[in-house]
Design an enzyme around this catalytic site. Structure first.
Site, PDB file in Angstrom:
ATOM      1  N   HIS A  48      -7.686  -5.650   0.535  1.00 45.66           N
ATOM      2  CA  HIS A  48      -6.442  -4.905   0.688  1.00 45.66           C
ATOM      3  C   HIS A  48      -5.583  -5.470   1.829  1.00 45.66           C
ATOM      4  CE1 HIS A  48      -4.159  -1.326  -0.231  1.00 45.66           C
ATOM      5  NE2 HIS A  48      -4.128  -0.971   1.035  1.00 45.66           N
TER       6      HIS A  48
ATOM      7  N   SER B  54       0.824  -1.205   0.000  1.00 42.63           N
ATOM      8  CA  SER B  54       0.000   0.000   0.000  1.00 42.63           C
ATOM      9  C   SER B  54       0.866   1.266   0.000  1.00 42.63           C
ATOM     10  CB  SER B  54      -0.930  -0.068   1.213  1.00 42.63           C
ATOM     11  OG  SER B  54      -2.068   0.687   0.989  1.00 42.63           O
TER      12      SER B  54
HETATM   13  C1  GCU Z   1      -5.249   4.968   1.849  1.00 40.62           C
HETATM   14  C2  GCU Z   1      -4.651   5.678   0.648  1.00 40.62           C
HETATM   15  C3  GCU Z   1      -3.889   4.721  -0.244  1.00 40.62           C
HETATM   16  C4  GCU Z   1      -2.889   3.936   0.571  1.00 40.62           C
HETATM   17  C5  GCU Z   1      -3.577   3.272   1.730  1.00 40.62           C
HETATM   18  C6  GCU Z   1      -2.618   2.513   2.655  1.00 40.62           C
HETATM   19  O1  GCU Z   1      -6.275   4.118   1.424  1.00 40.62           O
HETATM   20  O2  GCU Z   1      -5.697   6.309  -0.043  1.00 40.62           O
HETATM   21  O3  GCU Z   1      -3.219   5.428  -1.256  1.00 40.62           O
HETATM   22  O4  GCU Z   1      -2.259   2.989  -0.249  1.00 40.62           O
HETATM   23  O5  GCU Z   1      -4.239   4.248   2.510  1.00 40.62           O
HETATM   24  O6  GCU Z   1      -1.472   2.872   2.805  1.00 40.62           O
HETATM   25  O7  GCU Z   1      -3.076   1.541   3.257  1.00 40.62           O
END
Ligand code: GCU
Length: 413
Positions: A392, A250
């Protein structure tokens, strides 16, 4: 009002106001529909900014790649300024436990100290070395959300082979890999909105307290930290620093790609669900967009990036170019079907388009613009990819593919 105070107030106020507004907007007008995507042309990889075709690998490395990296530094992630005074980097192994996970590995707690006359900042770098493997071992280095000084990194008593945070380190040790972790907030403290107390102060000349529009944001600082971890690894004879895979999930997947693109001491890169500002193409504006990102997280990128909000077509780069800067070193992209905020298809396409440079350099890339089937990982080309069902996270299946990809490219298996 004094200018520094004014800037600080604006800095603190803007995110609050924007996040109040964005609380309503955050989930609105997000496009997830492939048939509602804007039309776009990606900037060419193998033509210089001045219009000169890049004809040889030498021209890629001496002209185009530096040009692209410089665009990323100035317009997206932010350039690391020249420090006020040289920064002295020192390592102290503060603790060594040869009996980690019932003797499977040795855990080293390393303090990396960064210091000049402006101040001192330290990072707590963790290095695990498998005991039953020939040294030096190849290793993974994870950009971590978990605090390396917390008990997240203790061995789990209930699940042998796992850390308390759920990472399957036992499997890495069994396959002969070391594992290292650098914590994202060591250099920036706990407040991404305010740069005065972390690493940035070492780099500012008298009177500066805030990055200029082209200077480093949070992701650039994270990348800087991982490179200091690599500095340490170059001095540790248990670790083969020529076989280090950098990885992250992420936000840390974004930091991973930027680290590997700039620092070619990293031999392989794995970006897990890195999405916007990671592997996903800006121009698709699918899921999270540049606008959503800079309004919710104003300091992840540099302020110049704000200028391209809803003007993505004006960007002289797109994210396939970031992956291309890692070539010829293997790069792996991981996506999942329900992680639509990160635009799985955009992540794949970026890897697909970056393949042009891998092939130009005599390596294997992705050959089809179509997303591969779920759980059909592509592991043997230098550009690797898998998509699985679900959301995710890094799941056991994903860890397994990362290790297989590294096995193939590091050990020829
Ligand atoms: C949020 C953000 C993402 C990122 C995520 C994370 O959702 O919008 O861009 O990747 O956090 O780091 O878990």
């Amino acid at each position: 009002m004094n200018r520094a105070l004014y800037l600080l107030l604006i800095t603190l106020l803007i995110p609050t106001l924007l996040s109040a507004r964005e609380a309503k907007e955050y989930d609105q007008d997000v496009n997830y529909e492939e048939n509602r995507l804007p039309e776009y042309d990606l900037p060419p990889l193998l033509v210089s900014s001045g219009g000169k075709p890049i004809k040889t690998p030498e021209e890629w490395f001496s002209i185009r790649r530096p040009e692209i990296l410089s665009l990323y530094s100035n317009l997206i992630y932010g350039r690391i300024p020249k420090p006020a005074q040289p920064v002295d980097v020192r390592f102290e192994v503060v603790k060594e436990d040869p009996d980690f996970m019932d003797g499977k590995a040795t855990r080293k707690d390393v303090k990396i100290i960064l210091e000049n006359e402006k101040g001192r900042v330290s990072m707590h770098f963790l290095v695990f070395v498998p005991n039953n493997a020939g040294k030096p071992v190849p290793a993974f280095l994870k950009h971590s959300f978990n605090n390396t000084q917390s008990n997240d990194f203790d061995a789990s008593e209930t699940r042998p082979g796992f850390l308390k945070n759920g990472w399957p380190l036992g499997a890495f040790f069994d396959r002969g890999y070391g594992f290292c972790a650098v914590y994202q907030q060591d250099l920036l403290r706990h407040n991404e909105v305010e740069f005065l107390k972390g690493i940035h102060k070492l780099f500012y000349p008298e009177g500066q307290s805030f990055p200029k529009a082209h200077e480093w944001g949070v992701l650039s600082a994270c990348a800087y930290g991982a490179s200091r971890g690599m500095d340490y690894l170059e001095s540790d004879t248990d670790i083969d620093h020529t076989r280090i895979a950098i990885m992250g999930h992420s936000k840390m997947g974004k930091a991973t790609l930027w680290t590997a693109a700039q620092d070619d001491r990293f031999a392989l890169a794995i970006s897990a669900q890195s999405g916007c500002a990671g592997a996903a193409l800006w121009r698709r504006k699918s899921g999270e967009t540049l606008k959503k990102m800079v309004t919710r997280f104003p300091y992840w990128l540099c302020r110049n990036a704000w200028k391209f909000v809803e003007q993505e077509d004006d960007l002289p780069i797109d994210q396939h170019m970031l992956l291309a800067c890692i070539a010829p070193r293997p790069v792996y992209v991981h996506s999942s079907t329900d992680d639509t905020w990160a635009d799985p298809r955009g992540e794949y396409l970026s890897a697909y388009h970056a393949s042009e440079v891998y092939e130009f350099l005599g390596k294997k890339g992705l050959t089809s613009p179509d997303l591969p089937e779920i759980r059909k990982p592509i592991l043997t080309s230098e550009v690797g990819f898998h998509i699985r069902e679900g959301g995710h996270s890094i799941d056991p299946y994903d860890w397994e593919q990362f290790m297989k990809f590294a096995d193939h490219h590091f050990k020829g298996k």
